[in-house]
Scaffold this active site. Structure first.
Site, PDB file in Angstrom:
ATOM      1  N   ASP A  64     -15.382  -5.652   1.317  1.00 49.06           N
ATOM      2  CA  ASP A  64     -15.340  -5.789   2.759  1.00 49.06           C
ATOM      3  C   ASP A  64     -15.056  -7.262   3.075  1.00 49.06           C
ATOM      4  OD1 ASP A  64     -15.678  -5.155   5.478  1.00 49.06           O
ATOM      5  OD2 ASP A  64     -17.791  -5.721   5.401  1.00 49.06           O
ATOM      6  N   ASP A  71     -15.676  -9.023   6.895  1.00 49.70           N
ATOM      7  CA  ASP A  71     -16.645  -9.571   7.854  1.00 49.70           C
ATOM      8  C   ASP A  71     -18.070  -9.374   7.352  1.00 49.70           C
ATOM      9  OD1 ASP A  71     -15.115 -10.398  10.448  1.00 49.70           O
ATOM     10  OD2 ASP A  71     -14.205  -8.507   9.819  1.00 49.70           O
TER      11      ASP A  71
END
Length: 314
Positions: free
Chosen positions: A34, A36
């Protein structure tokens, strides 16, 4: 090495024994990460993450990034990765807009799309050659006549796409519902986050609740091309020709979007505490589908892990 049994609590990677560390690093060939809350947060870059990814790539691990955030343009992603010194090609960066384009191509979709999303999201689909319809984007007077004028039409819409839209309004959702009444109209979800972390201890409502409104109103579950969507997992498995999902490590900071996604794909999972999930929230989680195999303070811990294992074998 198989994922940790669901009835065991996850271990911090720096608390593993030397042999467990070695087995862990040898147990995967590809990493999905991922962005953020893992690489950076809204206000700052997370210290040491570039070293963590560099250490994995130095071991020959294949690295790709999967985010639910399509609000940023590809150019914005590339500039921020370059600033951190992380080499990421456009082909190794996945967000819901890109995934939806691939999904539409795979199902050979041909038709008009009504879309509720950000401008960067729409630009990806337009660039791919899809015909889009959006709005209403103007103020609507508070009477039924004005509302009806903006939500009823005869446009031949055959797909509704819903992602993050900072200008989401009730008329947009109502208009989507009208189109979805057609039996052949598809419902397609991008990001489905219920809450979006935007700062320290600050979260705002994400697109998930609005998508649930359309699902319940239409009876159409829809296809989800953001994490933790099943359709996104299928695309990644096919795109990278992944034959043994257990040899993939999913790194993320959210129990539902990242860990649950990784588990349902059959990947190993590593939760980092640098973003949307705290240690107390991890310890309080009781659902096996959302419990990671391992956790770490941040991706920077992977650099220390790799270096420690390398020193032990000198």
């Amino acid at each position: 090495m198989e994922s940790a049994p669901n009835d065991q609590r996850p271990e911090h990677i720096l608390k593993l024994s030397q042999e467990q560390r070695r087995r862990f690093l040898n147990s995967f060939d590809r990493v999905f990460s991922d962005i953020d809350g893992v690489v950076w947060c809204m206000e700052y870059d997370i210290p040491g993450v570039a070293d963590g990814y560099s250490a994995l790539q130095g071991m020959g691990k294949e690295l790709s990034f999967i985010t639910n955030n399509s609000v940023r343009s590809m150019e914005q992603y590339e500039r921020r990765f370059q600033k951190l010194g992380i080499k990421v090609g456009e082909s190794e960066l996945w967000h819901p807009a890109q995934s939806i384009v691939e999904y539409l191509r795979r199902i050979k979709f041909d038709g008009l799309i009504y879309i509720i999303a950000s401008e960067p999201f729409k630009s990806v689909l337009r660039k791919a050659g899809f015909q889009l319809l959006d709005g209403p984007n103007e103020f609507i007077k508070e009477n039924f006549g004005s509302l009806a004028k903006h939500i009823f039409d005869r446009e031949p819409v055959r797909a509704v796409i819903l992602d993050v839209d900072f200008n989401l309004t009730s008329p947009k959702v109502l208009r989507a519902h009208i189109y979805l009444r057609h039996p052949d109209c598809l419902l397609i979800h991008g990001a489905t986050d219920t809450m979006l972390p935007v700062g320290n201890d600050l979260r705002i409502i994400g697109p998930g609740p609005f998508q649930k409104i359309l699902v319940e109103a239409t009876g159409k579950p829809g296809a989800t091309l953001g994490k933790p969507g099943k359709e996104l997992g299928e695309i990644l498995l096919q795109h990278y020709n992944i034959r043994d999902p257990k040899r993939v490590l999913m790194i993320g900071d959210m129990l539902e979007q990242d860990v649950q996604f990784g588990r349902q794909c059959g990947f190993q999972t590593l939760l980092v505490l640098s973003g949307g999930c705290t240690l107390s929230e991890l310890r309080a989680e009781s659902s096996p589908e959302r419990l990671p195999d391992y956790y770490a303070d941040s991706v920077a811990d992977l650099a220390k892990l790799v270096n420690d294992v390398a020193k032990a074998h000198v």
